[in-house]
Design an enzyme around this catalytic site. Structure first.
Site, PDB file in Angstrom:
ATOM      1  CD  GLU A 187       4.294   2.102   3.961  1.00 17.59           C
ATOM      2  OE1 GLU A 187       4.143   0.942   3.556  1.00 17.59           O
ATOM      3  OE2 GLU A 187       3.670   3.091   3.526  1.00 17.59           O
ATOM      4  CD  GLU A 230       4.610   1.621  -1.020  1.00 20.56           C
ATOM      5  OE1 GLU A 230       3.783   1.010  -1.717  1.00 20.56           O
ATOM      6  OE2 GLU A 230       5.218   1.088  -0.073  1.00 20.56           O
TER       7      GLU A 230
HETATM    8  O1  AHR Z   1       1.529  -0.803   4.965  1.00 25.68           O
HETATM    9  C1  AHR Z   1       0.702  -1.338   3.995  1.00 25.68           C
HETATM   10  C2  AHR Z   1       0.964  -0.771   2.616  1.00 25.68           C
HETATM   11  O2  AHR Z   1       2.241  -1.127   2.211  1.00 25.68           O
HETATM   12  C3  AHR Z   1       0.958   0.728   2.500  1.00 25.68           C
HETATM   13  O3  AHR Z   1      -0.309   1.246   2.310  1.00 25.68           O
HETATM   14  C4  AHR Z   1       1.787   0.961   1.267  1.00 25.68           C
HETATM   15  O4  AHR Z   1       2.448   2.195   1.300  1.00 25.68           O
HETATM   16  C5  AHR Z   1       2.730  -0.214   1.254  1.00 25.68           C
HETATM   17  O5  AHR Z   1       2.780  -0.835   0.021  1.00 25.68           O
END
Ligand code: AHR
Length: 514
Positions: free
Chosen positions: A318, A195
């Site tokens: 994710e 991110e």
């Molecule tokens: O999964 C939780 C968080 O969500 C992670 O650390 C981040 O990459 C995302 O914003």
């Protein structure tokens, strides 16, 4: 009169064939493209966040459960059963503050740090590189390490790769040997930042993609271990990020990530409860979940412009539902229960990925144990398998199987004049020529009858399994850990060459045709 007779004739025919007039026709066709549903779509993600690593996998030495070192073996056994293909670590946001040298060597002398992203708790670094790779070995899964680009240096990332993968004698590889691992670990999946548009450094895509090239260049391919470098990609619908990365990085990356979470309300400051929601909120949640299809389609189209041969994978590393935390738990620990709704989200999302397997070749559910849409929840010595776990169990049959195109017009699931498709599905054929069809009925009030024609595929028997429960809000709890579980499904049959099935309201069904 004529009309009435026609209606009567149609309903008699319908009754004869065992389907009503609202039957949805599905066509599944043998495919020449040889596209495979990569097993890596079924990947998992475990961050140093809340009780995922600590208390989930890595427990107090005094805890009365079977352990290897401090790794909890009941959790390992459960995950082995669903064949998790890869495990992403150490973050998430944590990855861009993680300095790998803090997590090697004698545990007692490892530095302590504060986990600024997740609850401000102390991180003792007792679970580091060797412990993670031991966990992967026990799980028989491939490690996917996210390197620190946000607060780390090019040199730090380069040395981590050397420590893991280099077979030659160097000061760094001697350190690995001293720490008990003479042979290289051979880790291939390598993330360059996480991110980077947000917690990973708040960069622009131009700045990120230039820097990616520096980090990725010195993260070397050592003999026998070519890296699969994965660039930090878009935040959901940020299509410009993908455009810039494809233009500036292109085939210098193995994959480009995408993060997209399902929020029940769509509002980050009040996301909605994991267990208490009404039908309207359920509808909204599923609408948000199904957006994944459009988002993946749009990112894929941009990638096609620069990479028509689809060499670069879209890595959705994710995904999952993100709700408010359970009342009374640390807001920074992201602990949430998991209901039948979660199962429907997991099953629908995996159908989307299966159907986009030409471009989506890796994905990671967030997160494995005790965090967000977890597969497993633990409470001291106790553990339970969530409805989401059961979906991964049902769907494991698709891993590395040949993709089969599936076509149908879904009935609508409608509420307050708003509509979403009630049915989603995907299909594959495995190396033993066994066909699997996974079907999700999102409508909480109506069954869906299907009639499937399979073209160019031979089969003679059908069996099935189903995950369902009385209410969308039903969960597995520590008091009742098996409320939701997979059971045999008897609602499918072969009639002539066609496959008929009745999918109960809010259910996930996987059919096996042999
Ligand atoms: O999964 C939780 C968080 O969500 C992670 O650390 C981040 O990459 C995302 O914003």
């Amino acid at each position: 009169m004529k009309k009435l007779l026609l209606l009567l004739a149609l309903s008699v025919a319908g009754a004869h064939y065992g389907y009503s007039q609202s039957t949805t026709n599905i066509t599944i066709t043998a495919d020449d493209s040889k596209l495979t549903i990569s097993r890596h779509i079924y990947g998992q993600f475990s961050e140093h966040l809340g009780r995922c690593i600590y208390d989930g996998f890595w427990v107090d030495p005094k805890m009365q459960v079977a352990k290897q070192d401090r790794i909890r073996l009941d959790v390992v056994e459960a995950l082995k059963k669903i064949h998790i293909p890869n495990l992403r670590w150490p973050g998430g946001c944590f990855a861009d503050e993680y300095h790998w040298r803090d997590g090697i060597g004698p545990r007692a002398s490892r530095p302590k740090m504060v986990n600024t992203n997740w609850g401000g708790v102390s991180e003792d670094n007792s679970f580091g590189t060797h412990e993670f790779l031991e966990l992967c070995k026990l799980l028989k899964t491939e490690p996917y390490i996210a390197g620190n680009m946000g607060s780390g240096t090019v040199e730090e990332m380069a040395k981590w790769v050397e420590y893991l993968n280099c077979g030659a004698e160097t000061t760094i590889t001697n350190l690995r040997k001293q720490n008990g691992h003479p042979e290289p670990f051979k880790v291939t999946f390598w993330g360059v930042g996480n991110e980077s548009w947000g917690c990973g450094g708040n960069m622009t895509p131009e700045f990120y993609s230039d820097n990616y090239k520096r980090y990725a260049t010195y993260a070397r391919d050592y003999p026998g271990t070519p890296l699969k470098r994965i660039a930090s990609g878009s935040n959901g619908k940020d299509y410009n990020w993908t455009e810039v990365c494809m233009k500036n990085i292109g085939k210098r990356m193995w994959g480009l990530t995408l993060h997209w979470y399902t929020l029940p309300t769509g509002n980050w400051s009040k996301k909605g409860s994991a267990t208490q929601f009404d039908e309207k909120e359920y509808f909204n949640t599923m609408k948000n979940c199904l957006e994944m299809d459009d988002i993946v389609t749009k990112h894929s189209a941009i990638m096609d412009k620069y990479d028509a041969a689809k060499k670069v994978a879209l890595v959705v590393d994710e995904w999952g539902i993100w709700t408010d935390v359970e009342p009374g738990t640390n807001p920074g620990f992201l602990y949430q229960q998991n209901s039948l709704r979660d199962a429907l989200i997991a099953a629908s999302t995996l159908n989307i990925f299966n159907n986009h397997c030409d471009r989506v070749r890796m994905a990671n559910l967030a997160q494995t144990v005790n965090v967000l849409q977890a597969l497993i929840l633990t409470d001291k010595e106790k553990m339970l398998l969530t409805p989401t776990y059961h979906v991964f169990d049902l769907y494991k049959v698709h891993q590395d199987a040949k993709y089969l195109p599936i076509k149908f017009e879904s009935p609508d699931y409608e509420i307050d004049g708003k509509k979403i498709p009630a049915l989603n599905a995907s299909a594959s054929v495995d190396s033993n020529k066994v066909i699997h069809i996974s079907l999700v009925n999102l409508d909480p009030n109506k069954k869906i009858s299907i009639k499937t024609t399979l073209k160019g595929l031979s089969w003679s028997t059908v069996s099935g399994q189903i995950l369902n429960s009385e209410k969308l809000t039903d969960v597995n709890s520590f008091q009742n850990p098996n409320k939701l579980k997979i059971v045999g499904f008897t609602g499918a049959s072969k009639q002539g060459d066609e496959l008929l099935a009745d999918l109960p309201a809010h259910s996930v069904v996987v059919l096996t045709l042999k």
